[in-house]
Design a protein around this motif. Structure first.
Motif, short mmCIF file in Angstrom:
data_model
loop_
_atom_site.label_atom_id
_atom_site.label_comp_id
_atom_site.label_asym_id
_atom_site.label_seq_id
_atom_site.Cartn_x
_atom_site.Cartn_y
_atom_site.Cartn_z
N VAL A 52 6.75 13.00 7.30
CA VAL A 52 5.83 12.04 7.12
C VAL A 52 5.14 11.24 8.15
O VAL A 52 6.27 10.90 9.01
CB VAL A 52 6.60 11.16 6.13
N ALA A 54 3.78 7.85 9.47
CA ALA A 54 3.68 6.55 8.91
C ALA A 54 3.73 5.38 9.98
O ALA A 54 4.30 5.83 11.23
CB ALA A 54 4.56 6.03 7.81
N GLU A 60 3.82 -1.99 4.67
CA GLU A 60 3.00 -1.54 3.54
C GLU A 60 2.73 -0.17 3.70
O GLU A 60 2.18 0.51 2.79
CB GLU A 60 1.90 -2.26 3.57
N SER A 61 2.89 0.56 4.70
CA SER A 61 2.47 1.94 5.21
C SER A 61 3.65 2.95 4.72
O SER A 61 3.44 4.25 4.57
CB SER A 61 2.22 2.29 6.48
N THR A 63 5.15 2.64 1.46
CA THR A 63 5.22 2.57 0.20
C THR A 63 4.96 3.78 -0.46
O THR A 63 5.45 4.00 -1.97
CB THR A 63 4.51 1.58 -0.68
N SER A 64 4.46 4.88 0.17
CA SER A 64 4.05 6.03 -0.74
C SER A 64 4.99 7.34 -0.10
O SER A 64 4.63 8.28 0.12
CB SER A 64 2.61 6.38 -0.54
N LEU A 65 6.34 6.87 0.25
CA LEU A 65 7.14 7.92 0.77
C LEU A 65 7.24 8.97 -0.56
O LEU A 65 7.19 8.59 -1.67
CB LEU A 65 8.42 7.47 1.12
N PRO A 66 7.37 10.36 0.05
CA PRO A 66 7.79 11.35 -0.98
C PRO A 66 9.06 10.96 -1.70
O PRO A 66 9.74 10.33 -1.20
CB PRO A 66 7.90 12.55 -0.21
N GLY A 67 9.11 11.37 -3.02
CA GLY A 67 10.20 11.02 -4.08
C GLY A 67 11.12 12.07 -3.79
O GLY A 67 11.10 13.21 -3.10
N LEU A 104 12.09 1.74 -3.34
CA LEU A 104 11.66 2.78 -3.98
C LEU A 104 12.78 3.45 -4.81
O LEU A 104 12.65 4.53 -5.46
CB LEU A 104 10.99 3.96 -3.11
#
Length: 168
Positions: A52, A54, A60-61, A63-67, A104
């Motif tokens: 990933v 980032a 703010e970069s 916030t879309s980490l993989p689940g 998250l």
């Protein structure tokens, strides 16, 4: 083709032996989306490694980490040898990752932090290992040692990898 089947069978046998012998087996493959081999191999393992990209200095970069992350490897590099840059990337950036994971609702089984042997402060070629006392001689060692302590105090189990000879 019989030769290909034999090779596949030998690989599967090796993989089974490795799983029985080691706590964690990592397989390095091309990117998951690039080739079907990676997806096939991922189905034979307990998990996959996703790279990933980032900017850890910008929360703010993150916030879309993989689940569903089982393990996180925090491997960053400062763009220049400057105390403020080191602090932003190694210490504050790790704090941003830890907060993002908490926000998250993720609790990986372990976070690996790429630290440095600079935490030891040895200058005369002395032997060091994980039991050696830490006495950083400069800001870089102080900052990565502070990051190690931040990780140790977090709710996520962590391992600091004190790697030597990393340049960049």
């Amino acid at each position: 083709d019989a030769e290909l089947r034999d090779e596949a069978a030998a690989f599967l046998e090796w993989l089974q032996q490795a799983k029985e012998r080691y706590d964690l087996v990592l397989l390095d493959t091309p990117a998951m989306l690039a080739l079907p081999d990676a997806k096939t191999l991922s189905e034979l393992t307990d998990g996959i490694v996703m790279v990933v990209r980032a900017d850890v200095t910008r929360p703010e970069s993150l916030t879309s980490l993989p689940g569903g992350l089982d393990f996180v490897v925090y491997a960053v590099a400062a763009k220049q040898r400057d105390e403020a840059v080191y602090r932003a990337v190694y210490l504050d950036g790790l704090g941003n990752i830890l907060r993002a994971l908490a926000d998250l609702g993720q609790r990986p089984r372990r976070l690996f932090f790429t630290s440095s042997t600079s935490v030891y402060g040895q200058r005369r070629g002395e032997w060091v290992d994980e039991t050696s006392p830490t006495h950083p001689a400069g800001f870089a060692g102080e900052i990565v040692l502070s990051a190690e302590r931040l990780l140790a105090a977090s709710r996520i189990p962590g391992t600091s990898l004190r790697l030597g000879g990393l340049y960049g």
